[in-house]
Scaffold this motif. Structure first.
Motif, PDB file in Angstrom:
ATOM      1  N   LEU A  97      12.899  15.370  13.891  1.00 35.87           N
ATOM      2  CA  LEU A  97      12.798  14.003  13.360  1.00 35.87           C
ATOM      3  C   LEU A  97      13.824  13.132  14.070  1.00 35.87           C
ATOM      4  O   LEU A  97      14.911  12.871  13.561  1.00 35.87           O
ATOM      5  N   THR A  98      13.457  12.653  15.238  1.00 31.86           N
ATOM      6  CA  THR A  98      14.401  11.883  16.059  1.00 31.86           C
ATOM      7  C   THR A  98      14.060  10.404  16.119  1.00 31.86           C
ATOM      8  O   THR A  98      14.652   9.667  16.889  1.00 31.86           O
ATOM      9  N   THR A  99      13.104   9.954  15.308  1.00 31.32           N
ATOM     10  CA  THR A  99      12.694   8.558  15.345  1.00 31.32           C
ATOM     11  C   THR A  99      13.820   7.654  14.853  1.00 31.32           C
ATOM     12  O   THR A  99      14.448   7.928  13.822  1.00 31.32           O
ATOM     13  N   LYS A 100      14.076   6.565  15.564  1.00 32.17           N
ATOM     14  CA  LYS A 100      15.080   5.599  15.142  1.00 32.17           C
ATOM     15  C   LYS A 100      14.554   4.802  13.954  1.00 32.17           C
ATOM     16  O   LYS A 100      13.346   4.563  13.842  1.00 32.17           O
ATOM     17  N   PRO A 101      15.439   4.358  13.046  1.00 35.81           N
ATOM     18  CA  PRO A 101      14.990   3.650  11.837  1.00 35.81           C
ATOM     19  C   PRO A 101      14.128   2.434  12.113  1.00 35.81           C
ATOM     20  O   PRO A 101      13.220   2.124  11.356  1.00 35.81           O
ATOM     21  N   GLU A 102      14.412   1.712  13.201  1.00 36.98           N
ATOM     22  CA  GLU A 102      13.674   0.480  13.479  1.00 36.98           C
ATOM     23  C   GLU A 102      12.446   0.709  14.361  1.00 36.98           C
ATOM     24  O   GLU A 102      11.731  -0.242  14.692  1.00 36.98           O
ATOM     25  N   VAL A 103      12.187   1.962  14.750  1.00 39.15           N
ATOM     26  CA  VAL A 103      11.086   2.261  15.660  1.00 39.15           C
ATOM     27  C   VAL A 103       9.974   2.989  14.905  1.00 39.15           C
ATOM     28  O   VAL A 103      10.218   3.935  14.170  1.00 39.15           O
TER      29      VAL A 103
END
Length: 288
Positions: A97-103
């Motif tokens: 789970l490496t997704t950035k919060p704003e992406v």
């Protein structure tokens, strides 16, 4: 349905519980949410979808809810117990789970745009959403004695063709589908076998706009019920019933709800107007 593993069953009623579900933690932390999550034996009164996979949560189903009262975050038990690193049969490398919060990422399988995805840190071009990550890898089909396995697609260049046993429609070879490994040649679309709403079973219920909604079976009658919104036969494995209406999905049920509400308000206003104007109308008629 319980296909594998041990389970507990009540000797006085039909309550059944997986052994793993009976031993899950009461309180957990999950990587996609900053607050502590608490196991709840029943769904919330006004929120019916999982914050990770966006699937429906039955009112009588276990789920994890945020410990903070003002936070509406909640997870299916399946999503709550699916964490990183995720080793999935559809990909050679572990997923994180490496997704950035704003992406917002895009799932490689269903192309769904979603905030939280499992990503490959070696390939940089493979992402998997919670909805696809929690599809059961093995299931049973009532017309096959063998266990069906989730197949993760083939190269489009192959000439082999598959047809769904339920819908009798062609299966796209590069998409996921269920198949029998025992040379039975049985192939099925995922939604045709396990349904559109994976965790909703006939006899369960949920809350929608604060109203109690019953889940009905849609495959035991000679004729499928007609959706009150689309006026077509309900095509899915289950149907929803609320305030005297049957619909094939919550989208249709919501449309019926607002149509019913608007018509009720309109009828009330019209009735009040008739009652208010009736003396004037009678007076005019006497003058004529």
């Amino acid at each position: 349905p319980i296909y594998f593993g041990n389970f507990y069953s009540c000797v006085q009623c039909k309550f059944v519980l997986h052994e793993t579900c009976a031993n899950i933690s009461r309180k957990i932390y999950h990587p996609i949410h900053p607050h502590q999550l608490i196991l709840a034996p029943e769904g919330r009164y006004d929120d019916v979808t999982c914050s990770a996979c966006d699937r429906l949560i039955p009112a009588d189903c276990f789920s994890y809810e945020c410990a903070k009262e003002e936070c509406n975050f909640q997870l299916h038990v399946q999503c709550a117990t699916t964490s990183e690193p995720l080793v999935h049969g559809s990909h050679a490398h572990p997923l994180f789970l490496t997704t950035k919060p704003e992406v917002w990422g895009s799932c490689r399988v269903c192309s769904l745009k979603i905030k939280e995805t499992f990503n490959c840190i070696e390939c940089d071009d493979f992402s998997l959403c919670f909805q696809c990550a929690t599809i059961p890898p093995k299931v049973r089909y009532k017309h096959d004695t063998h266990i069906l396995t989730l197949f993760y697609g083939e190269d489009k260049s192959t000439t082999m063709m598959h047809w769904c046993e339920v819908s009798e429609r062609k299966i796209e070879i590069n998409k996921w589908f269920y198949t029998c490994d025992q040379y039975c040649c049985v192939t099925l679309h995922i939604k045709c076998l396990i349904g559109r709403d994976l965790y909703m079973k006939p006899g369960s219920s949920l809350f929608f706009y604060g109203k109690h909604v019953d889940v009905l079976s849609n495959n035991h009658l000679m004729s499928r019920p007609i959706c009150a919104k689309s006026v077509n036969h309900c095509p899915h494995k289950i149907a929803f019933q609320c305030f005297g209406l049957i619909a094939c999905s919550l989208e249709c049920l919501g449309g019926c709800y607002w149509m019913f509400r608007d018509w009720t308000l309109y009828s009330c206003h019209l009735l009040n107007a008739v009652i208010h104007l009736s003396p004037l109308t009678s007076r005019k008629r006497r003058n004529w």
